[in-house]
Design a protein around this motif. Structure first.
Motif, mmCIF file in Angstrom:
data_model
loop_
_atom_site.group_PDB
_atom_site.id
_atom_site.type_symbol
_atom_site.label_atom_id
_atom_site.label_comp_id
_atom_site.label_asym_id
_atom_site.label_seq_id
_atom_site.Cartn_x
_atom_site.Cartn_y
_atom_site.Cartn_z
ATOM 1 N N ASN A 192 0.754 -1.190 -0.045
ATOM 2 C CA ASN A 192 0.232 -0.190 -0.376
ATOM 3 C C ASN A 192 0.837 1.129 -0.022
ATOM 4 O O ASN A 192 0.316 2.154 -0.908
ATOM 5 C CB ASN A 192 -0.794 0.315 0.856
ATOM 6 C CG ASN A 192 -2.133 -0.862 1.187
ATOM 7 O OD1 ASN A 192 -2.610 -0.817 -0.182
ATOM 8 N ND2 ASN A 192 -2.843 -1.084 2.260
ATOM 9 N N ASP A 193 1.946 1.262 0.858
ATOM 10 C CA ASP A 193 3.062 2.586 1.007
ATOM 11 C C ASP A 193 3.711 3.225 -0.275
ATOM 12 O O ASP A 193 3.855 3.682 -1.254
ATOM 13 C CB ASP A 193 3.304 2.564 2.301
ATOM 14 C CG ASP A 193 3.419 2.646 3.049
ATOM 15 O OD1 ASP A 193 3.679 3.403 3.302
ATOM 16 O OD2 ASP A 193 3.406 1.677 4.147
ATOM 17 N N LEU A 194 3.690 1.484 -1.865
ATOM 18 C CA LEU A 194 4.113 1.900 -2.560
ATOM 19 C C LEU A 194 3.174 2.024 -3.963
ATOM 20 O O LEU A 194 3.037 2.939 -4.253
ATOM 21 C CB LEU A 194 4.772 0.404 -2.583
ATOM 22 C CG LEU A 194 6.055 0.347 -2.433
ATOM 23 C CD1 LEU A 194 6.508 -1.389 -2.806
ATOM 24 C CD2 LEU A 194 7.326 0.873 -2.610
ATOM 25 N N TRP A 195 1.881 1.327 -3.732
ATOM 26 C CA TRP A 195 0.798 1.846 -4.746
ATOM 27 C C TRP A 195 -0.127 3.095 -4.116
ATOM 28 O O TRP A 195 0.241 4.066 -5.152
ATOM 29 C CB TRP A 195 -0.128 0.659 -4.215
ATOM 30 C CG TRP A 195 -1.108 0.286 -5.317
ATOM 31 C CD1 TRP A 195 -2.898 1.341 -5.489
ATOM 32 C CD2 TRP A 195 -1.050 0.319 -6.871
ATOM 33 N NE1 TRP A 195 -3.547 1.204 -6.314
ATOM 34 C CE2 TRP A 195 -2.325 0.423 -7.264
ATOM 35 C CE3 TRP A 195 -0.652 -0.192 -7.541
ATOM 36 C CZ2 TRP A 195 -2.822 0.485 -8.486
ATOM 37 C CZ3 TRP A 195 -0.718 -0.946 -8.736
ATOM 38 C CH2 TRP A 195 -1.980 -0.278 -9.458
ATOM 39 N N PHE A 196 0.118 3.437 -3.367
ATOM 40 C CA PHE A 196 -0.882 4.447 -3.396
ATOM 41 C C PHE A 196 0.471 5.328 -3.004
ATOM 42 O O PHE A 196 0.026 6.819 -3.159
ATOM 43 C CB PHE A 196 -1.813 4.410 -1.376
ATOM 44 C CG PHE A 196 -2.640 3.999 -2.094
ATOM 45 C CD1 PHE A 196 -3.879 3.905 -3.175
ATOM 46 C CD2 PHE A 196 -2.837 2.571 -1.137
ATOM 47 C CE1 PHE A 196 -5.029 3.410 -2.899
ATOM 48 C CE2 PHE A 196 -3.811 1.825 -1.986
ATOM 49 C CZ PHE A 196 -4.748 2.803 -2.427
#
Length: 565
Positions: free
Chosen positions: A107-111
């Motif tokens: 999620n840190d990477l995607w968002f």
């Protein structure tokens, strides 16, 4: 680079020489060609070839089919099989941490990565934090503190310990969306007062209604808010409401004394819903109101549930409850429309919504009327009943507070000799009103207030990204010792002085402050007056634990023994 390395590795196998062991006639016999073929490569385990983990990972990357064992060409010993299993285990040992790390930071990477590019251009950065795993985000961590440990404030404390105080913001992923948690008075005040940048969006719009006042924006919100405020929150409205609400409160307290032992939560819900049902839609106590009570209990339970519409989930059950409740209100709406020329208006909130017109003289549609009735009941029913339940609990726990409450209310009750108390008289009960404020502060009925950023907003060097939820963690404002001395102690006298600016947000703030905040205070004060002046009670389970989802309440429902003074 990985592909060329794998090609070199396969070339050495086909020639049966070099880096992977002695020459192998079996390798040449099995292949019969010099080209890299995905169907005819054999690794001769009989020669005890030991591949490095890195080599095999490269082969997996190329998606090659390795014919590790060929029963027609060689005999396989137990030792050979053990070697093959060792290789397989080594591959998984190397891949599992990699996959786990990828999931942990997904999620840190995607968002986060797209936002960080915008941050670099503006010289800002994302608030510290962790956004959790795909789909679930940080919900498991949230549930760990709220549901399992039952220490909800440690959820924010853990972030402060790990990431520092900063400006009171942390990034996360909760309730199905990337989010910024705001837990300091200054940042909460900033968000509440920036209506254009942060619009109010409930986590479950489908439950409260897309046309209700709590979800609409702009002129539609202003029009509805003006109507409702005039009907339930202005001084003239409160003077009219006070005598209407009291007969049911008085009758309820008398019935509690006759029963002797009650569940405070259930009984507080019942008397509150009777008043709400009467004042909002003209329903008298009976089967219809009882059914609505059950439906709204299920509806409210699903408002902050994870929005997954699957049978068996709280969210799905809430949607079904809403559908049935809307059906009951629709039937009442249609009946009033049919009889509007031959029957007197009931002068309740439903009638006023039916007659409301916009600047062009256009009335609300049926679905707008129904959405708003559902939204108003949700906003006024659960919170007020829980506040009454917590008043019963805290006054039993703090007898010194109850004694002071009695000293203020009993002289007035004797003076009235059966007459109903007025809203103007309630306003003069200073200690009673301090008990009201302390009850709703410590009850923390709404732990989180939801907003959505309409654009990228910079705050003290940090970026709040467009489209992300902003979770205003108002519960933590009220339980943080930096804002209130000894915050978990029930101490009404703390309200002799105003709270620290921005630290008291039980009704929200800005233009979206709860439109019925004065009505809620009035209902609780009326309840406290009649309760303290005529009755006594004790907790049956004084050490009962507290559950915090979907709203905080003792697990025994505040079971009390109840009698007249």
């Amino acid at each position: 680079m990985a592909r060329s390395f794998a090609t070199a590795v396969l070339g050495s196998w086909m020639q049966g020489e070099g880096a992977f062991g002695e020459r192998s006639a079996m390798g040449r016999r099995a292949i019969g060609c010099r080209k890299v073929c995905r169907h005819c490569i054999t690794i001769p385990l009989a020669q005890k070839i030991k591949l490095s983990v890195d080599s095999l990972v490269v082969l997996v990357y190329m998606n090659l089919e390795l014919q590790v064992i060929c029963l027609t060409d060689m005999e396989i010993s137990a030792q050979d099989l053990e070697i093959g299993m060792d290789v397989t285990v080594a591959v998984w040992v190397s891949l599992v941490p990699l996959l786990a790390s990828l999931l942990w930071w997904w999620n840190d990477l995607w968002f986060g990565l797209p936002v960080r590019r915008r941050c670099s251009a503006s010289g800002t950065k994302l608030p510290p934090g962790h956004m959790g795993v795909p789909f679930l985000g940080e919900m498991l961590n949230f549930l760990w503190y709220f549901k399992l440990l039952r220490r909800p404030d440690d959820y924010i404390n853990s972030k402060r310990r790990k990431y520092g105080d900063g400006v009171g913001m942390y990034r996360s992923h909760l309730f199905g969306s990337p989010a910024i948690i705001a837990c300091s008075p200054s940042v909460n005040k900033f968000v509440f007062q920036s209506d254009a940048n942060f619009i109010m969006e409930w986590p479950a719009v489908e439950i409260v209604g897309s046309s209700s006042m709590v979800t609409v924006q702009g002129k539609a919100h202003t029009r509805l808010r003006t109507l409702v405020s005039r009907a339930i929150n202005q001084p003239d409205a409160l003077r009219r409401i006070a005598p209407l609400f009291q007969p049911r409160v008085i009758a309820a307290l008398q019935s509690w004394a006759e029963k002797g032992r009650i569940l405070g939560f259930n009984e507080a819900k019942k008397v509150t819903f009777e008043n709400i049902g009467m004042f909002f839609a003209g329903f008298e106590p009976g089967p219809v109101l009882d059914t609505l009570d059950e439906l709204f209990a299920g509806l409210i339970h699903g408002i902050r549930a994870y929005p997954v519409d699957i049978p068996g989930t709280a969210y799905h059950h809430a949607l079904q409850c809403r559908k049935k409740a809307v059906g009951i209100f629709r039937e009442e709406l249609e009946k009033r429309k049919r009889n509007q020329n031959c029957a007197e208006a009931k002068n309740d909130l439903l009638d006023e919504l039916m007659q409301l017109k916009d600047d062009e003289g256009k009335q609300l549609s049926d679905i707008e009327v129904l959405d708003n009735i559902v939204g108003f009941v949700v906003a006024g029913y659960g919170t007020t009943s829980l506040a009454k339940m917590w008043a019963l609990y805290y006054l039993a726990k703090y007898p010194n507070v109850l004694q002071k409450l009695r000293e203020e209310n009993m002289p007035l009750a004797k003076k009235k000799t059966g007459d109903l108390i007025t809203s103007d008289e309630i306003a003069k009960l200073k200690y009673t009103n301090m008990v009201v404020e302390e009850t709703i502060r410590l009850a923390n009925i709404a732990a989180v207030v939801f907003r959505t950023a309409t654009k990228d907003v910079d705050y003290k060097g940090y970026k709040i990204p467009k489209g992300w939820k902003v979770l205003l963690w108002v519960r933590y404002l009220h339980t943080n010792p930096e804002n209130f001395e000894d915050p978990m102690c029930f101490n009404p006298e703390r309200w002799k002085e105003p709270a620290k600016p921005g630290a008291y947000q039980v009704f929200g703030g800005g233009s979206r402050v709860c439109v019925g905040n004065m009505l809620a205070r009035l209902q609780l004060a009326i309840f406290l007056h009649h309760l303290s002046a005529g009755y006594k009670w004790e907790l049956v389970n004084p050490e009962s634990e507290t559950s915090y989802l979907s709203h905080p309440k003792p697990v025994d429902g505040v079971e009390i023994s109840f009698s007249k003074l």
